[in-house]
Every structure is written in structure tokens, then in C-alpha cells.
Design a protein around this motif. Structure first.
Motif, PDB file in Angstrom:
ATOM      1  N   ASP A  32       7.422  -8.648   0.153  1.00 33.44           N
ATOM      2  CA  ASP A  32       6.462  -9.276  -0.759  1.00 33.44           C
ATOM      3  C   ASP A  32       5.065  -8.738  -0.493  1.00 33.44           C
ATOM      4  O   ASP A  32       4.090  -9.171  -1.097  1.00 33.44           O
ATOM      5  CB  ASP A  32       6.444 -10.800  -0.549  1.00 33.44           C
ATOM      6  N   LEU A  33       4.996  -7.798   0.427  1.00 27.35           N
ATOM      7  CA  LEU A  33       3.702  -7.261   0.828  1.00 27.35           C
ATOM      8  C   LEU A  33       3.563  -5.835   0.292  1.00 27.35           C
ATOM      9  O   LEU A  33       4.228  -4.927   0.783  1.00 27.35           O
ATOM     10  CB  LEU A  33       3.661  -7.270   2.361  1.00 27.35           C
ATOM     11  N   MET A  34       2.742  -5.671  -0.733  1.00 26.34           N
ATOM     12  CA  MET A  34       2.678  -4.375  -1.388  1.00 26.34           C
ATOM     13  C   MET A  34       2.083  -3.282  -0.489  1.00 26.34           C
ATOM     14  O   MET A  34       2.451  -2.121  -0.583  1.00 26.34           O
ATOM     15  CB  MET A  34       1.897  -4.495  -2.705  1.00 26.34           C
ATOM     16  N   SER A  35       1.183  -3.657   0.399  1.00 25.39           N
ATOM     17  CA  SER A  35       0.602  -2.658   1.306  1.00 25.39           C
ATOM     18  C   SER A  35       1.652  -2.093   2.264  1.00 25.39           C
ATOM     19  O   SER A  35       1.572  -0.942   2.661  1.00 25.39           O
ATOM     20  CB  SER A  35      -0.555  -3.256   2.099  1.00 25.39           C
ATOM     21  N   ASP A  36       2.642  -2.905   2.628  1.00 32.67           N
ATOM     22  CA  ASP A  36       3.734  -2.399   3.468  1.00 32.67           C
ATOM     23  C   ASP A  36       4.594  -1.421   2.675  1.00 32.67           C
ATOM     24  O   ASP A  36       5.051  -0.421   3.202  1.00 32.67           O
ATOM     25  CB  ASP A  36       4.611  -3.554   3.976  1.00 32.67           C
ATOM     26  N   LEU A  38       3.496   0.429   0.309  1.00 31.71           N
ATOM     27  CA  LEU A  38       2.680   1.644   0.195  1.00 31.71           C
ATOM     28  C   LEU A  38       2.671   2.434   1.505  1.00 31.71           C
ATOM     29  O   LEU A  38       2.455   3.637   1.515  1.00 31.71           O
ATOM     30  CB  LEU A  38       1.243   1.282  -0.190  1.00 31.71           C
ATOM     31  N   ALA A  39       2.913   1.766   2.621  1.00 28.78           N
ATOM     32  CA  ALA A  39       2.856   2.443   3.917  1.00 28.78           C
ATOM     33  C   ALA A  39       4.179   3.082   4.315  1.00 28.78           C
ATOM     34  O   ALA A  39       4.188   4.140   4.927  1.00 28.78           O
ATOM     35  CB  ALA A  39       2.424   1.456   4.996  1.00 28.78           C
ATOM     36  N   PHE A  40       5.291   2.454   3.964  1.00 30.64           N
ATOM     37  CA  PHE A  40       6.532   2.865   4.621  1.00 30.64           C
ATOM     38  C   PHE A  40       7.670   3.370   3.748  1.00 30.64           C
ATOM     39  O   PHE A  40       8.645   3.895   4.246  1.00 30.64           O
ATOM     40  CB  PHE A  40       7.071   1.689   5.457  1.00 30.64           C
ATOM     41  N   LEU A  51       7.684 -11.262  -5.265  1.00 31.02           N
ATOM     42  CA  LEU A  51       6.344 -11.287  -5.848  1.00 31.02           C
ATOM     43  C   LEU A  51       6.448 -10.804  -7.293  1.00 31.02           C
ATOM     44  O   LEU A  51       7.029  -9.765  -7.555  1.00 31.02           O
ATOM     45  CB  LEU A  51       5.453 -10.340  -5.037  1.00 31.02           C
ATOM     46  N   ASN A  53       4.097  -9.827 -10.183  1.00 29.47           N
ATOM     47  CA  ASN A  53       2.866  -9.538 -10.935  1.00 29.47           C
ATOM     48  C   ASN A  53       2.770  -8.042 -11.218  1.00 29.47           C
ATOM     49  O   ASN A  53       3.603  -7.252 -10.741  1.00 29.47           O
ATOM     50  CB  ASN A  53       1.616 -10.083 -10.212  1.00 29.47           C
ATOM     51  N   GLN A  55       0.878  -5.802 -10.169  1.00 29.59           N
ATOM     52  CA  GLN A  55       0.630  -4.903  -9.035  1.00 29.59           C
ATOM     53  C   GLN A  55       1.926  -4.446  -8.382  1.00 29.59           C
ATOM     54  O   GLN A  55       1.957  -3.395  -7.736  1.00 29.59           O
ATOM     55  CB  GLN A  55      -0.298  -5.575  -8.010  1.00 29.59           C
ATOM     56  N   THR A  59       2.364  -0.614  -7.771  1.00 26.67           N
ATOM     57  CA  THR A  59       2.717  -0.141  -6.426  1.00 26.67           C
ATOM     58  C   THR A  59       3.957   0.746  -6.498  1.00 26.67           C
ATOM     59  O   THR A  59       4.002   1.828  -5.913  1.00 26.67           O
ATOM     60  CB  THR A  59       2.984  -1.342  -5.490  1.00 26.67           C
TER      61      THR A  59
ATOM     62  N   GLU B  50      -5.162   1.887  -2.926  1.00 27.04           N
ATOM     63  CA  GLU B  50      -5.596   0.929  -1.906  1.00 27.04           C
ATOM     64  C   GLU B  50      -7.109   0.729  -1.982  1.00 27.04           C
ATOM     65  O   GLU B  50      -7.609  -0.392  -1.864  1.00 27.04           O
ATOM     66  CB  GLU B  50      -5.215   1.425  -0.501  1.00 27.04           C
ATOM     67  N   GLY B 106      -0.020 -10.151  -2.943  1.00 29.76           N
ATOM     68  CA  GLY B 106       0.714  -9.095  -2.240  1.00 29.76           C
ATOM     69  C   GLY B 106      -0.170  -8.141  -1.457  1.00 29.76           C
ATOM     70  O   GLY B 106       0.300  -7.135  -0.936  1.00 29.76           O
ATOM     71  N   ASN B 115      -3.864   2.436   5.640  1.00 26.34           N
ATOM     72  CA  ASN B 115      -3.064   3.238   4.705  1.00 26.34           C
ATOM     73  C   ASN B 115      -3.858   4.409   4.143  1.00 26.34           C
ATOM     74  O   ASN B 115      -3.343   5.505   3.984  1.00 26.34           O
ATOM     75  CB  ASN B 115      -2.556   2.367   3.546  1.00 26.34           C
ATOM     76  N   TYR B 119      -2.786   8.465   4.672  1.00 22.85           N
ATOM     77  CA  TYR B 119      -2.401   9.390   3.608  1.00 22.85           C
ATOM     78  C   TYR B 119      -3.428  10.488   3.310  1.00 22.85           C
ATOM     79  O   TYR B 119      -3.160  11.356   2.497  1.00 22.85           O
ATOM     80  CB  TYR B 119      -2.112   8.607   2.318  1.00 22.85           C
TER      81      TYR B 119
END
Lengths: 117, 142
Positions: A32-36, A38-40, A51, A53, A55, A59, B50, B106, B115, B119
């Protein structure tokens, strides 16, 4: 694994992208964490999330994720599905909670190459 | 400056969170059309996304300038926000000053700046409290 198999395993409904169910996914990410995300996330992944929405779709688009499954019976709004449509993405919904949905797919063979064990 | 460079400019509107990411999406499309590799495109898109999210949730929007050459893609994000109090802390994964509303969407998990660093090949932040922040990032085309 083909998205049509994902649909069957999760007993999911396709909201948009019915024509793309022959697409293959090689791994999945439940978050549910979009930054995660984006990271992995790796190539050709499926995103499962609770989640709902716009975004989530953005994402996914940034990470070249071509399919999103909304869990726990959550329904995306028209705005969200329109954005997914614009990006030629598959969006499904399932009543299964996130943990169970991920577990089912894992058991059926959707296992990323770089497993933790 | 190189003759074959493409310059793009975007205004980031902070009034509507749902449109955050439009600029990064547009740049991604341009890079695809110009034939950059999937890896370069993804690194630019994620770093910029980001940063765009940050501009919306922390800084009341701002402006983004992108310069694309065959060798590198440079993105300069300028906002008129409150500035970053402690950059060292902000660079740590998990450190966040975002409120509950942002987390429900989120984001705000303290992964934004890490992040961006992950990148990009170069990243410089200049910030002044009550004035704003400039995040200058470059992705090299190898």
C-alpha cells in the motif's frame, strides 16, 4: 504467469483491459506504500494493493507495471479506471485480502527469481 | 549548450493531488519517443515523480525544467515551499514530516529523497527555510 491465470486464481473481476489478459507477469508486489513500489519493483511485475487512487496507476506507469489488482473488494473510481485505460493497463478487483491474494499467487507459481529463501 | 538538446518546462499545481505525476508522465512519453533505453526512462520518471509528489505535498507546487541531451537528462525542480530543515535526516530512509493524510494516499513514508538519490547519478539540493527548495538531478545515459 498469464494475467488470465491471475484472474482465475484470485477469482477477480476485470475492470479495464480485458483484451490484455494474455500478458505475462514474472513477479508480483503487494504494497500500500507507493514509494516502496517505486524503490523495489522489478520488470514485468503485477501490483496488488489495497490503496485505491490515481497515484497507484501513475506509480504503476512509472515502473512499467502493466497490471494492478485492487484487493479486499475495493472498487476504483471512474477517474482511476480512465487513467488506467489511457495507459493500456489491466485493472482487476478481488475480494481476497492482500496477504491471501499474494499467498495464492505465490503457491500457484508466481515466484520471483530472487526469492528470499 | 549542445545543439541537439530538448528543453521542457512544467508548472506543478499543488491544489489537486490527483494530478501529481502529470509532468513526469509527460517527460516519460517524450523520452520514449526519443528512443532512450527503458532503464534510463524509468530512472528519470521515478526520480521526477517522487520530486513532483514532494512539491505537491510539502511545497505548494512549483516549476520543473528538464533538459534532454543524448548524454544526460537534467531535471531542476524549484518550489516556493517551507524549505527542508534537516537535509541529512530527510535523506534517511523512513524519515518523514508528512501528515496522516499524505500517508493515506500511499506516500509520506520517508522514501522520496532516498529514491531520488537511488535512481539518479547526480543530485544536489539547495534549500532555504521559508523561501523554498531546488532539487537538481541528472541521469547519465551510459
Amino acid at each position: 504467469m498469464k494475467l488470465s491465470e491471475v484472474k482465475n486464481i484470485l477469482n477477480a473481476q476485470v475492470v479495464v483491459g480485458e483484451e490484455f489478459l494474455e500478458r505475462e507477469v514474472h513477479s508480483a508486489c503487494g504494497s500500500d506504500l507507493m514509494s516502496d513500489v517505486l524503490a523495489f519493483v522489478k520488470d514485468q511485475a503485477l501490483l496488488l494493493t489495497g490503496l485505491v487512487n490515481g497515484q497507484v496507476i501513475r506509480t504503476a506507469e512509472m515502473m512499467d507495471i502493466k497490471a494492478v489488482v485492487f484487493v479486499r473488494g475495493k472498487k476504483p473510481t471512474d477517474e482511476v479506471t480512465a487513467l488506467a485505460n489511457e495507459y493500456s493497463m489491466v485493472v482487476m478487483t478481488t475480494d481476497a485480502p492482500l496477504y491471501a491474494a499474494c499467498g495464492k499467487l505465490y503457491c500457484e507459481g508466481l515466484v520471483p527469481k530472487e526469492r528470499l529463501d | 549548450m549542445a545543439e541537439n538538446s530538448v528543453k521542457l518546462h512544467y508548472n506543478v499545481d499543488a491544489s489537486d493531488f490527483t494530478v501529481a505525476g502529470q509532468a513526469s508522465g509527460a517527460v516519460k512519453k517524450v523520452l520514449k519517443q526519443l528512443g532512450f533505453s527503458a532503464d534510463v526512462i524509468r530512472r528519470v520518471a521515478v526520480a521526477m515523480y517522487e520530486c513532483e509528489i514532494n512539491m505537491v505535498i510539502h511545497a505548494d507546487g512549483g516549476e520543473i525544467d528538464v533538459e534532454i541531451t543524448p548524454e544526460k537528462i537534467r531535471m531542476i525542480h524549484k518550489d516556493r515551499g517551507p524549505g527542508i530543515k534537516d537535509i541529512e535526516k530527510a535523506m534517511q530512509e523512513g524519515y518523514s514530516t508528512a501528515d496522516e493524510k499524505v500517508r493515506e494516499l500511499g506516500f509520506g513514508a520517508g522514501m522520496g529523497l532516498p529514491n531520488m538519490k537511488r535512481y539518479t547519478d547526480e543530485m544536489n539540493i539547495s534549500t532555504e527555510l521559508e523561501k523554498g527548495t531546488v532539487v537538481d538531478m541528472t541521469v547519465l545515459v551510459k
